[in-house]
Design a protein around this motif. Structure first.
Motif, PDB file in Angstrom:
ATOM      1  N   SER A  76      -7.878   3.951  -4.367  1.00 10.56           N
ATOM      2  CA  SER A  76      -8.465   3.140  -3.911  1.00 10.56           C
ATOM      3  C   SER A  76      -9.914   3.934  -3.369  1.00 10.56           C
ATOM      4  CB  SER A  76      -8.181   2.200  -2.491  1.00 10.56           C
ATOM      5  OG  SER A  76      -9.058   1.783  -1.731  1.00 10.56           O
ATOM      6  N   SER A  82      -1.625   4.580  -4.098  1.00  8.67           N
ATOM      7  CA  SER A  82      -2.779   3.272  -4.385  1.00  8.67           C
ATOM      8  C   SER A  82      -3.814   3.508  -3.301  1.00  8.67           C
ATOM      9  CB  SER A  82      -1.958   1.943  -4.010  1.00  8.67           C
ATOM     10  OG  SER A  82      -1.485   1.676  -2.657  1.00  8.67           O
ATOM     11  N   PHE A  83      -3.555   4.222  -2.121  1.00  9.88           N
ATOM     12  CA  PHE A  83      -4.731   4.650  -1.195  1.00  9.88           C
ATOM     13  C   PHE A  83      -5.599   5.742  -1.870  1.00  9.88           C
ATOM     14  CE2 PHE A  83      -5.798   7.289   2.660  1.00  9.88           C
ATOM     15  CZ  PHE A  83      -6.838   6.487   3.013  1.00  9.88           C
ATOM     16  N   PHE A 106       0.912   5.733  -0.696  1.00 13.33           N
ATOM     17  CA  PHE A 106       0.054   7.012  -0.848  1.00 13.33           C
ATOM     18  C   PHE A 106      -0.658   6.718  -1.997  1.00 13.33           C
ATOM     19  CE2 PHE A 106      -1.378  11.455  -1.315  1.00 13.33           C
ATOM     20  CZ  PHE A 106      -1.908  11.541   0.067  1.00 13.33           C
ATOM     21  N   VAL A 149       0.913  -1.125   0.100  1.00 15.21           N
ATOM     22  CA  VAL A 149       0.017   0.009   0.000  1.00 15.21           C
ATOM     23  C   VAL A 149       0.860   1.123  -0.097  1.00 15.21           C
ATOM     24  CG1 VAL A 149      -1.661   1.182   1.062  1.00 15.21           C
ATOM     25  CG2 VAL A 149      -1.747  -1.318   1.120  1.00 15.21           C
TER      26      VAL A 149
END
Length: 81
Positions: free
Chosen positions: A11, A7-8, A5, A3
């Motif tokens: 998401s 990819s967060f 930043f 994970v």
């Protein structure tokens, strides 16, 4: 997968698109609009932008600003229709 930043942010963006009814919910594959949850996710992204200012790479900040702008426009369109 790790994970990051970015990819967060992706998401949260995907979650918001689900709530806007623009993409199907991954589990059920159904389109379900929930504008209050979409707004909440957009607000969370806005808080992240504000609270992380000066602590992100240029790429991360551009990504967050771009995603936030795009989702805000999509939200306004969804509320107006």
């Amino acid at each position: 997968p790790e994970v990051t930043f970015s990819s967060f942010i992706y998401s949260l963006s995907t979650t918001c698109l689900v709530h806007l009814g623009e993409i199907p919910e991954p589990t059920t594959q159904k389109i379900q609009k929930n504008l209050p949850l979409a707004k909440q996710t957009i607000d969370v992204l806005g808080i992240l932008l504000e609270k992380t200012k000066g602590n992100l790479t240029e790429e991360e900040e551009r990504l967050l600003q771009s995603v936030l702008t795009d989702l805000r426009i999509r939200y306004v369109r969804a509320v107006s229709s």
